[in-house]
Design an enzyme around this catalytic site. Structure first.
Site, PDB file in Angstrom:
ATOM      1  N   CYS A  50      97.438 -71.856  72.444  1.00  0.00           N
ATOM      2  CA  CYS A  50      96.436 -72.217  71.438  1.00  0.00           C
ATOM      3  C   CYS A  50      95.236 -72.916  72.072  1.00  0.00           C
ATOM      4  O   CYS A  50      94.150 -72.948  71.491  1.00  0.00           O
ATOM      5  CB  CYS A  50      97.055 -73.100  70.360  1.00  0.00           C
ATOM      6  SG  CYS A  50      97.733 -74.654  70.965  1.00  0.00           S
ATOM      7  N   ARG A  52      94.230 -72.421  75.537  1.00  0.00           N
ATOM      8  CA  ARG A  52      93.631 -71.755  76.692  1.00  0.00           C
ATOM      9  C   ARG A  52      94.084 -70.305  76.807  1.00  0.00           C
ATOM     10  O   ARG A  52      95.183 -69.943  76.360  1.00  0.00           O
ATOM     11  CB  ARG A  52      93.961 -72.496  77.989  1.00  0.00           C
ATOM     12  CG  ARG A  52      95.406 -72.390  78.444  1.00  0.00           C
ATOM     13  CD  ARG A  52      95.676 -73.200  79.715  1.00  0.00           C
ATOM     14  NE  ARG A  52      95.493 -74.613  79.481  1.00  0.00           N
ATOM     15  CZ  ARG A  52      94.561 -75.368  80.089  1.00  0.00           C
ATOM     16  NH1 ARG A  52      93.753 -74.822  80.980  1.00  0.00           N
ATOM     17  NH2 ARG A  52      94.458 -76.644  79.821  1.00  0.00           N
ATOM     18  N   SER A 107      95.551 -80.571  80.079  1.00  0.00           N
ATOM     19  CA  SER A 107      95.907 -80.331  78.680  1.00  0.00           C
ATOM     20  C   SER A 107      95.104 -81.203  77.726  1.00  0.00           C
ATOM     21  O   SER A 107      94.563 -82.242  78.119  1.00  0.00           O
ATOM     22  CB  SER A 107      97.398 -80.603  78.462  1.00  0.00           C
ATOM     23  OG  SER A 107      98.194 -79.712  79.200  1.00  0.00           O
ATOM     24  N   GLU A 112     101.289 -83.517  78.677  1.00  0.00           N
ATOM     25  CA  GLU A 112     102.242 -82.891  77.743  1.00  0.00           C
ATOM     26  C   GLU A 112     103.110 -81.884  78.505  1.00  0.00           C
ATOM     27  O   GLU A 112     102.623 -81.156  79.363  1.00  0.00           O
ATOM     28  CB  GLU A 112     101.510 -82.248  76.565  1.00  0.00           C
ATOM     29  CG  GLU A 112     100.492 -81.181  76.931  1.00  0.00           C
ATOM     30  CD  GLU A 112     101.056 -79.790  76.818  1.00  0.00           C
ATOM     31  OE1 GLU A 112     102.238 -79.664  76.469  1.00  0.00           O
ATOM     32  OE2 GLU A 112     100.315 -78.837  77.095  1.00  0.00           O
ATOM     33  N   GLN A 118     105.303 -72.865  79.052  1.00  0.00           N
ATOM     34  CA  GLN A 118     104.419 -71.738  78.752  1.00  0.00           C
ATOM     35  C   GLN A 118     103.991 -71.027  80.031  1.00  0.00           C
ATOM     36  O   GLN A 118     103.872 -69.797  80.062  1.00  0.00           O
ATOM     37  CB  GLN A 118     103.202 -72.243  77.971  1.00  0.00           C
ATOM     38  CG  GLN A 118     103.563 -72.735  76.573  1.00  0.00           C
ATOM     39  CD  GLN A 118     102.463 -73.564  75.930  1.00  0.00           C
ATOM     40  OE1 GLN A 118     101.642 -74.183  76.611  1.00  0.00           O
ATOM     41  NE2 GLN A 118     102.438 -73.604  74.607  1.00  0.00           N
ATOM     42  N   GLY A 187     106.062 -71.066  60.769  1.00  0.00           N
ATOM     43  CA  GLY A 187     106.373 -70.658  62.135  1.00  0.00           C
ATOM     44  C   GLY A 187     107.701 -71.247  62.556  1.00  0.00           C
ATOM     45  O   GLY A 187     108.251 -72.117  61.859  1.00  0.00           O
ATOM     46  N   ALA A 188     108.227 -70.788  63.679  1.00  0.00           N
ATOM     47  CA  ALA A 188     109.512 -71.314  64.146  1.00  0.00           C
ATOM     48  C   ALA A 188     109.560 -71.373  65.666  1.00  0.00           C
ATOM     49  O   ALA A 188     110.632 -71.346  66.262  1.00  0.00           O
ATOM     50  CB  ALA A 188     110.658 -70.449  63.616  1.00  0.00           C
ATOM     51  N   GLY A 189     108.379 -71.473  66.287  1.00  0.00           N
ATOM     52  CA  GLY A 189     108.298 -71.526  67.737  1.00  0.00           C
ATOM     53  C   GLY A 189     108.461 -72.934  68.279  1.00  0.00           C
ATOM     54  O   GLY A 189     108.858 -73.863  67.560  1.00  0.00           O
ATOM     55  N   ILE A 192     106.298 -75.797  66.462  1.00  0.00           N
ATOM     56  CA  ILE A 192     106.826 -76.158  65.143  1.00  0.00           C
ATOM     57  C   ILE A 192     108.167 -76.874  65.283  1.00  0.00           C
ATOM     58  O   ILE A 192     108.485 -77.789  64.497  1.00  0.00           O
ATOM     59  CB  ILE A 192     106.949 -74.905  64.250  1.00  0.00           C
ATOM     60  CG1 ILE A 192     105.553 -74.425  63.836  1.00  0.00           C
ATOM     61  CG2 ILE A 192     107.787 -75.198  63.008  1.00  0.00           C
ATOM     62  CD1 ILE A 192     104.762 -75.408  62.998  1.00  0.00           C
TER      63      ILE A 192
END
Length: 425
Positions: A50, A52, A107, A112, A118, A187-189, A192
Site C-alpha cells: 500500500c 510502495r 517505512s 515496522e 512482504q 479484508g483478511a490479510g 487486517i
C-alpha cells in the site's frame, strides 16, 4: 552485473498515484516475465504494497530509462507523470536501499516489521516466475540477513507500531472508550489481522470481519472472537459499525457513497470512523464528503505515527550504520565473484599444462630415465609453461609504457621490490 532499484513510495507519490502503479498478486508473475523480456533484465522482482511499488533488477548494463518506460506503459501512465514521483538507485545505492526497506528504515512507520515479510513474499513470487537467478538471489539473502541483524541488534522494533496500530490509535482518539464501539474490518490479510489484534487488545465491544471468501474471514474471526461475513453483507453491517477499517487487494472500490449514506440514515447520523489502508483504495473518496463520516487514508496516518518516530530515531541511527556495513560487505563479495571465472579458467589452464608435463615425465620413467633427471625436467618444463604467457604479456605491457599494469602484476604475484625473477626476462 549491475543492480537497479526503481519505484515510488509514500514519500514521493500521493495515494492516487500509488494505487495506479500498484500490482495485484494475480499480475505479478506475468509482469515479472514481461519485465525481463522487454527490458533486457536478466533477473527481476517486484515489491508492491500500500505504501510502495518497487522493481529490483539485475542487468548486464544498467538501463533505468527502459525499465521506467516499461513501468509507465504497463500501468498506462505517461513517462513524465511517473518520472515526477519515481526514484532510481543503482549498484551500491540499490543494495543499500533494499536493505533499508527490508529493515523498516524507509517505512511510513519507522521500524515496522511487516515490510520484511512482504519483501520475502516478493522474492518467493519472483522465484515462482523464474526471474530470480544467482545474483539477485544472493542480494535478497543478504538483505534478509541485514534486516534480521537490525531487528536483533537495535531497538528499532521496540514499542511495536504499524499502520494497523496507527489506525487503531486514531480510532481511540475519536472514540475515547473503544469498549462501547463496534468495528467492521474489510479484508483478511496481514494488515487486517494486526488491526483485529489491536482492537481486541483495546477491548472493542464487537468485531465483524468481511471478506470475499467466508472461510478466510472465519479463520481470522475465530482468533479474536469476532463474526465473519461476506463482502455482500457489508451494507447491513455498516449500520451497526462505529469503526470501519479496510485493506483488501481489490482493484475496484468496495464501499461507495450511497451505501454509507444509507447506513448513516439508519444510524440517525451517528458518526462513523473509517480508515482505508488499501492501495488501490477500497472506499470511494467521495465518502469523505459526508458530514458524519471521518475518512482517513494511509497518507493521513503520518501525524499519528510522528510520535513513534521520536522514540525510534536513536535506534534508527544504529540501524543505518548496520545497513551501510551490510551493503558494503555485499558489494565486496560481489566484486570477488567477478574473479571467479578468471580463476577457474586459470586453474584449468594450469592443470592442463601440469598433466602434459606429468605425462612426459611418466613416459621418460617408463623408458628407464633417471628419476632425478626426470623430476628436474618436469619442474623446469612446468615452470617455463606456467610463466610463458605472463612473460609475453608483461614484456608487451612494458614496451607500451604500461607501468601501472607492471605495478599491478608485481602486486598480483606478491613480488618484493627488486626481486624480479630472471625467468621473466
Amino acid at each position: 552485473m549491475a543492480f537497479l532499484a526503481l519505484g515510488i513510495n509514500h514519500k514521493t507519490a500521493s495515494v492516487d498515484v500509488r494505487e495506479r502503479v500498484a500490482f495485484t498478486p494475480e499480475q505479478l508473475v506475468d509482469a515479472l516475465q514481461q519485465l525481463c523480456r522487454l527490458t533486457a533484465s536478466r533477473e527481476a522482482a517486484i515489491l508492491s504494497t500500500c505504501n510502495r511499488s518497487e522493481l529490483y533488477i539485475e542487468q548486464d548494463q544498467l538501463s533505468a530509462e527502459a525499465v521506467l518506460q516499461w513501468l509507465a506503459d504497463y500501468h498506462r501512465l505517461s513517462l513524465d507523470e511517473l518520472r515526477a514521483s519515481a526514484y532510481i538507485h543503482e549498484e551500491h545505492d540499490a543494495v543499500r536501499h533494499m536493505m533499508r526497506v527490508a529493515s523498516g528504515l524507509d517505512s511510513l512507520v519507522l521500524g515496522e516489521p511487516q515490510i520484511l515479510g512482504q519483501m520475502k513474499s516478493a522474492y518467493a513470487v519472483a522465484r515462482e516466475a523464474g526471474t530470480v537467478g544467482p545474483l539477485l538471489g544472493r542480494l535478497f539473502q543478504a538483505t534478509f540477513s541485514a534486516a534480521k541483524q537490525v531487528r536483533t541488534d537495535t531497538a528499532i522494533g521496540e514499542n511495536p507500531v504499524s499502520v494497523a496500530f496507527a489506525a487503531v490509535s486514531l480510532a481511540r482518539q475519536i472514540f475515547s472508550d473503544l469498549g462501547r464501539s463496534q468495528a467492521l474490518l474489510i479484508g483478511a490479510g496481514e494488515t487486517i489481522t494486526l488491526v483485529a489484534r489491536h482492537l481486541h487488545e483495546q477491548g472493542v465491544r464487537r468485531i465483524v470481519v468481511a471478506n470475499r471468501t467466508l472461510e478466510r474471514a472465519s479463520l481470522l474471526a475465530e482468533q479474536f472472537g469476532a463474526h465473519a461475513v461476506l463482502l455482500a453483507d457489508i451494507p447491513q453491517e455498516l449500520a451497526h459499525s462505529d469503526i470501519v477499517i479496510s485493506s483488501t487487494a481489490s482493484q475496484l472500490p468496495i464501499l461507495g457513497k450511497g451505501a454509507v449514506e444509507s447506513a448513516l440514515k439508519q444510524r440517525r447520523h451517528k458518526p462513523i470512523f473509517m480508515v482505508d489502508i488499501a492501495v488501490p483504495r477500497d472506499i470511494e473518496p467521495e465518502v469523505g464528503e459526508l458530514d458524519d463520516v471521518y475518512l482517513y487514508t494511509v497518507d493521513d496516518l503520518h501525524e499519528v505515527v510522528a510520535e513513534n518516530l521520536k522514540s525510534r530515531q536513536g535506534a534508527a541511527q544504529a540501524a543505518e550504520e548496520l545497513v551501510s556495513v551490510g551493503a558494503e560487505d555485499f558489494m565486496v563479495r560481489l566484486r570477488e565473484l567477478a574473479a571467479v571465472d578468471v580463476l577457474r579458467a586459470y586453474r584449468q589452464q594450469s592443470e592442463r599444462l601440469r598433466d602434459e608435463e606429468l605425462q612426459k615425465a611418466q613416459r621418460l620413467l617408463a623408458n628407464g630415465g633417471n628419476p632425478e633427471d626426470v623430476l628436474a625436467q618436469l619442474a623446469r618444463g612446468l615452470t617455463n609453461k606456467l610463466l610463458h604467457a605472463p612473460s609475453v604479456q608483461l614484456k608487451k605491457l612494458s614496451a607500451e609504457g604500461r607501468l601501472d599494469a607492471l605495478a599491478m602484476a608485481q602486486e598480483l604475484f606478491a613480488l618484493n621490490e627488486g626481486s624480479t625473477d630472471k625467468s621473466l626476462q
